[in-house]
Design an enzyme around this catalytic site. Sequence first.
Site, PDB file in Angstrom:
ATOM      1  NE  ARG A   5      35.474  23.718  54.776  1.00 45.85           N
ATOM      2  CZ  ARG A   5      36.353  24.728  54.782  1.00 45.85           C
ATOM      3  NH1 ARG A   5      37.403  24.720  53.984  1.00 45.85           N
ATOM      4  NH2 ARG A   5      36.174  25.750  55.585  1.00 45.85           N
ATOM      5  CE1 TYR A  61      29.279   4.253  37.119  1.00 48.15           C
ATOM      6  CE2 TYR A  61      29.621   6.554  37.705  1.00 48.15           C
ATOM      7  CZ  TYR A  61      29.048   5.326  37.959  1.00 48.15           C
ATOM      8  OH  TYR A  61      28.250   5.173  39.062  1.00 48.15           O
ATOM      9  CG  ASP A 114      37.703   6.709  35.934  1.00 51.11           C
ATOM     10  OD1 ASP A 114      38.180   5.701  36.513  1.00 51.11           O
ATOM     11  OD2 ASP A 114      36.549   7.117  36.139  1.00 51.11           O
ATOM     12  CE  LYS A 137      31.882   1.930  41.432  1.00 56.60           C
ATOM     13  NZ  LYS A 137      32.094   2.722  40.240  1.00 56.60           N
TER      14      LYS A 137
END
Length: 317
Positions: A58, A111, A184, A209
């Site tokens: 993890r 977004y 961002d 992206k």
Amino acid sequence: MENKNRGFQTSCIHSGEEWNKSGHLSPPICQSTAFEFPNTEEGARRAADIHADEFYGRWGSRNEREFEAIIAALEGAEDAVSTSSGLAAISMVFHALLQPGDHCVAVHNCYSESKILIEELCKQHSVELTMISSEDIENYRNAINPNTKLVYAETPANPTITLVDIQEVSRITKEQSDAIFVVDSTFATPYNQQPLKLGADIVLHSATKYIGGHSDVVAGVCAGNKDLMSKVRKAFSFHGPKLDPFAAWLLCRGVRTLGLRVQKHNENALKIATFLENHPMVNKVYYPFLKSHKQHDIAARQMTGGGGMVCFEVKAG
Ligand SMILES: *Cc1c(COP(=O)(O)O)cnc(C)c1O
């Protein structure tokens, strides 16, 4: 870690090699979730080292560490944390930095799912949220106060291509608060814009992206100084939004060509934007490297290319 003598393309290709200890040019995919320790001291050392690549699944594998090292190099950051999506990167940054009673400034012209996530996170954790439009820099000046702990921007914004002056918002943030300024930068990619060098504290991406670049992996990543990334990594290690090792491997492969791909995106998008601007059926075109873009001066200051996204309005609806 950034090597100042390397160009962007060389950094894309050769960063992160220290995590591939195999001698294989293409790194092996590490699927193991558990590891043998040579002795208890070494086990204890790894348990205390949140960066360990061979402690427990993890916490992430060396495939993820390699990808994180590449992004840190490209952004000029000390460290980076990869996540299973772009939204998970936003979520981990918010979990790491905000406490009940804190104040956060974010933008509603971003977004759309980022906006919904930020509203939900702040509501659930009793963080006071001021949502502003990023179109006017004065909105930041009016919203940031001494209790503000996180200031959020997205530039260029998806899908309107609105820009935020990173240097200016960083200056206002530091003048008016101790807040961490988060950007961002998904639409720009580290090829066109490096927010940390302009005064941002954390840069984050939907690696789904351009960074992945082949439409075959959902991922996110954030980068910043060691202290901030340790906080994010700690939140990450409990919440567990980790990348699959194969996804990390795909990202390492994808990002090797980032510079070449974005160069071509910049060229093609500017051609298309120019074509549309001169088309009789088109009312308005939004592209940061068109001289007609109302924030062209900001684009010219903080970006080296406009990226691949073009937005336009047709005449008569
Ligand atoms: C796609 C996108 C996100 C969300 O990323 P996912 O990888 O889909 O979770 C966040 N910000 C921007 C600017 C995006 O384009």
